[in-house]
Design an enzyme around this catalytic site. Structure first.
Site, PDB file in Angstrom:
ATOM      1  N   TYR A 481       0.989  -1.307  -0.075  1.00  0.00           N
ATOM      2  CA  TYR A 481      -0.122   0.101   0.113  1.00  0.00           C
ATOM      3  C   TYR A 481       0.778   1.189   0.038  1.00  0.00           C
ATOM      4  O   TYR A 481       0.580   2.298   0.773  1.00  0.00           O
ATOM      5  CB  TYR A 481      -1.135   0.035   1.110  1.00  0.00           C
ATOM      6  CG  TYR A 481      -1.760  -1.355   1.329  1.00  0.00           C
ATOM      7  CD1 TYR A 481      -2.306  -1.914   0.350  1.00  0.00           C
ATOM      8  CD2 TYR A 481      -2.087  -1.705   2.835  1.00  0.00           C
ATOM      9  CE1 TYR A 481      -2.795  -3.315   0.458  1.00  0.00           C
ATOM     10  CE2 TYR A 481      -2.902  -2.835   2.880  1.00  0.00           C
ATOM     11  CZ  TYR A 481      -3.211  -3.466   1.623  1.00  0.00           C
ATOM     12  OH  TYR A 481      -3.836  -5.032   1.935  1.00  0.00           O
ATOM     13  N   HIS A 482       1.997   1.351  -1.014  1.00  0.00           N
ATOM     14  CA  HIS A 482       2.884   2.316  -1.126  1.00  0.00           C
ATOM     15  C   HIS A 482       2.655   3.026  -2.508  1.00  0.00           C
ATOM     16  O   HIS A 482       4.041   3.373  -2.797  1.00  0.00           O
ATOM     17  CB  HIS A 482       4.138   2.026  -0.381  1.00  0.00           C
ATOM     18  CG  HIS A 482       4.512   1.823   0.724  1.00  0.00           C
ATOM     19  ND1 HIS A 482       5.251   0.995   1.385  1.00  0.00           N
ATOM     20  CD2 HIS A 482       3.358   1.891   1.913  1.00  0.00           C
ATOM     21  CE1 HIS A 482       5.154   1.005   2.843  1.00  0.00           C
ATOM     22  NE2 HIS A 482       3.859   1.539   2.939  1.00  0.00           N
TER      23      HIS A 482
END
Ligand SMILES: Cc1cc2nc3c(=O)[nH]c(=O)nc-3n(C[C@H](O)[C@H](O)[C@H](O)COP(=O)(O)OP(=O)(O)OC[C@H]3O[C@@H](n4cnc5c(N)ncnc54)[C@H](O)[C@@H]3O)c2cc1C
Length: 559
Positions: A481-482
């Site tokens: 989730y970056h």
């Protein structure tokens, strides 16, 4: 703080600064820009207030990140390198943005990651320039020193469970037994090695940017916040940004910015706002039916992300958190947290309390692999992995070579854009990933885990050859989730740079972008801390202040 409704366009005031998106970066900007009462600032956020128990209690983060009200809930396009799987791409929606739903892991990245930004054309963003802003942003529980900040807004600390659960020290010991080093502070001089992980938690409560930057600014008469209001596009008069067009329900309005519009809508949101405004690659805008106002081929390109693999073991001793992963156990954890044992209860930590930063290969100039240890066998999507006790390592190859892109497919701000990460698109990435799995297994097979180690549940002993591991990786890797780097800063000679080093959109006036999209490359760590740092420094740039630099040039990080 006034929560303004956008019902009557005529009632909306003009502002000096309009900040789009109240996320990790947006809350910092709104707070810093409104410190001077002469600046009228408007912060516009598509989501709501995001201050429920799920948001505040650290141990509840997997509920917060899976809550549809707090999350844009994007999905990637089918990923060719992952056998066509679509991966979840959650993005925070509400005050605090992703800092209100993230895992609260506090990692700045290696100093060399920021020197790399400067080499990629972002002049003035080397580690020496960034370090004072990391310090300004945090209150480190251990107190200020040459690397840490002592009185900044975001509270950072190590967890309390390290001393309570023997599996955390076993992980650190296993790393040492496998021949790796130790680090006393991965956000200090030495990132590399095994040690305690840190988190953004204040007295047992999530330390989001909404709580730490926006809340204290709420009394300011010169700061307005609009929630549940979506910015459709930036208004351009020729080459100059003059404001934004917003939607709230069926209502539409325009807001004027007399000094600047600052996009802080995140790595997905900011390139989409630019593209809907007619700023971006010609083919993307043609395809979406948006008229071209200013061709900038890099908008939405250069997308980078971290993937994560979970290596999971059964645990022979009944000492893992799986014992609390039932409705009664979870209610007891929540109750203890609510009843005031916030500082030191199972509810007051994200449970990622030990970790490591390693090199996938000794010839790498700085660490490129991150591990977090969790004394539980669980899945991020909230489903329990299996019955009984287990523990797991989350491992990631953090300097991927693959690049993807984000492209709107229609002018509708509610439509999901195409998000193609192109994971494992570069052949080197898979090689590094194989090494990640092998490194993890070597560490977890050390004597420190002998009293605890049951079967390897995942990938499992049958996954042994390079081909087996590659197949398993393609089927099991998930996003960490970056997403980032979709509006990168860069030099004058870089036609794919969207911004100059002052965060200004190239070729336009009075328009900046400040969030995780502006990173030239993804750092070796999680992204909340560097995003906050970027916003702190950009606030000084916007206000024309002299930017800070660390007093010395050498000795800022261990190689
Ligand atoms: C589930 C999850 C777990 C994570 N875990 C960690 C972790 O443990 N540690 C860590 O360091 N990092 C973590 N991250 C990453 C980190 O939180 C993000 O990279 C960082 O918060 C990004 O900040 P930002 O300001 O760029 O964007 P965001 O914080 O996402 O803010 C963007 C804001 O803009 C708003 N917005 C978007 N479009 C519009 C529009 N058109 N109009 C109005 N508003 C708009 C959004 O609703 C949002 O509030 C995680 C992220 C997620 C999603």
């Amino acid at each position: 703080m006034v929560l303004t409704r956008v019902a009557k366009p005529a009632s909306v005031r003009d502002y000096h600064y309009v900040v789009v998106g109240a996320g990790s970066a947006g809350c910092v900007l709104a707070s810093r820009l409104s410190e001077n009462p002469a600046n009228r600032v408007l912060l516009i956020e598509a989501g709501g207030r995001a201050d429920s128990l799920l948001v505040r209690m650290p141990a509840a983060f997997s509920y917060a990140m899976n809550n549809r009200r707090l999350n844009w809930g994007y999905q990637s396009a089918p990923e060719p390198g992952l056998e066509g799987r679509r991966l979840a791409c959650p993005r925070g929606k509400g005050l605090g943005g992703s800092s209100s739903i993230n895992g609260m892991v506090y990692v700045r990245g290696h100093g060399r990651d920021f020197d790399e930004w400067e080499q990629l054309g972002a002049a003035g963003w080397g580690f020496r320039d960034c370090l004072p802003y990391f310090q300004r942003a945090e209150s480190w529980r251990g107190g200020a020193d040459a690397f840490r900040g002592g009185d900044g807004p975001v509270a950072t600390c190590a967890g309390n469970d390290m001393a309570r659960n023997p599996l955390y020290p076993a992980f650190v010991e296993a790393g040492l037994q496998a021949g790796h080093g130790r680090t006393d502070d991965a956000n200090g001089f030495r990132q590399e090695g095994f040690g305690a992980m840190q988190m953004t938690v204040r007295s047992g409560v999530r330390s989001s940017t909404a709580r730490e930057y926006l809340e204290p600014a709420r009394h300011r008469a010169n700061l307005d916040v609009m929630v549940r209001t979506t910015v459709d596009k930036v208004l351009l008069d020729g080459r100059t940004a003059t404001g934004v067009e917003v939607r709230r329900g069926d209502g539409r309005a325009t807001v004027r910015a007399t000094t600047e519009v600052v996009l802080a809508a995140g790595a997905v949101g900011s390139p989409c706002v630019l593209q809907r405004s007619g700023v971006g690659p010609r083919d993307v805008l043609d395809n979406a039916g948006v008229g071209l106002r200013h061709e900038l081929p890099g908008v939405g390109q250069n997308l980078q992300d971290h993937l994560e693999a979970i290596v999971r073991y059964a645990c022979l001793a009944p000492i893992t958190l799986n014992g609390t992963l039932n409705p009664v156990g979870q209610a007891a954890v929540a109750l203890a947290w609510l009843l005031g044992r916030r500082r030191n209860s199972l509810g007051s930590t994200n449970h990622f309390e030990a970790g490591a930063f390693l090199r996938s290969d000794p010839t790498r100039p700085w660490p490129d692999v991150q591990m977090h240890f969790l004394p539980a066998a669980v899945r991020y999507d909230g489903a329990k992995a299996f019955r009984g006790h287990g523990y797991q390592v989350h491992v990631g190859a953090n300097k991927p070579m693959s690049r993807g892109r984000i492209a709107i497919e229609s002018p509708d701000p509610d439509a999901q854009p195409e998000i193609l990460f192109n994971y494992l698109g570069h052949p080197d990435d898979l090689r590094v990933w194989r090494q990640c799995i092998r490194l993890t297994r070597t560490i977890m097979n050390q004597p420190a885990f002998d009293p605890y180690r049951g079967a390897e549940m995942q990938p499992g002993a049958a996954v042994a050859t390079d081909d087996d591991i590659d197949r398993w990786l393609r089927r099991n890797l998930e996003s960490a989730y970056h997403p980032s780097c979709t509006c990168p800063m860069g030099g004058d000679d870089d036609r794919m740079a969207v911004l100059d080093a002052q965060c200004r959109v190239r070729g336009l006036e009075r328009l900046r972008v400040v969030d995780a999209s502006i990173f030239p490359s993804i750092p070796n760590g999680n992204l909340n801390a560097p995003t906050i740092m970027v916003a702190e420094r950009a606030a000084d740039l916007i206000l024309g202040k002299t930017t800070m630099r660390a007093p010395r040039e050498a000795g800022l990080y261990a190689d």
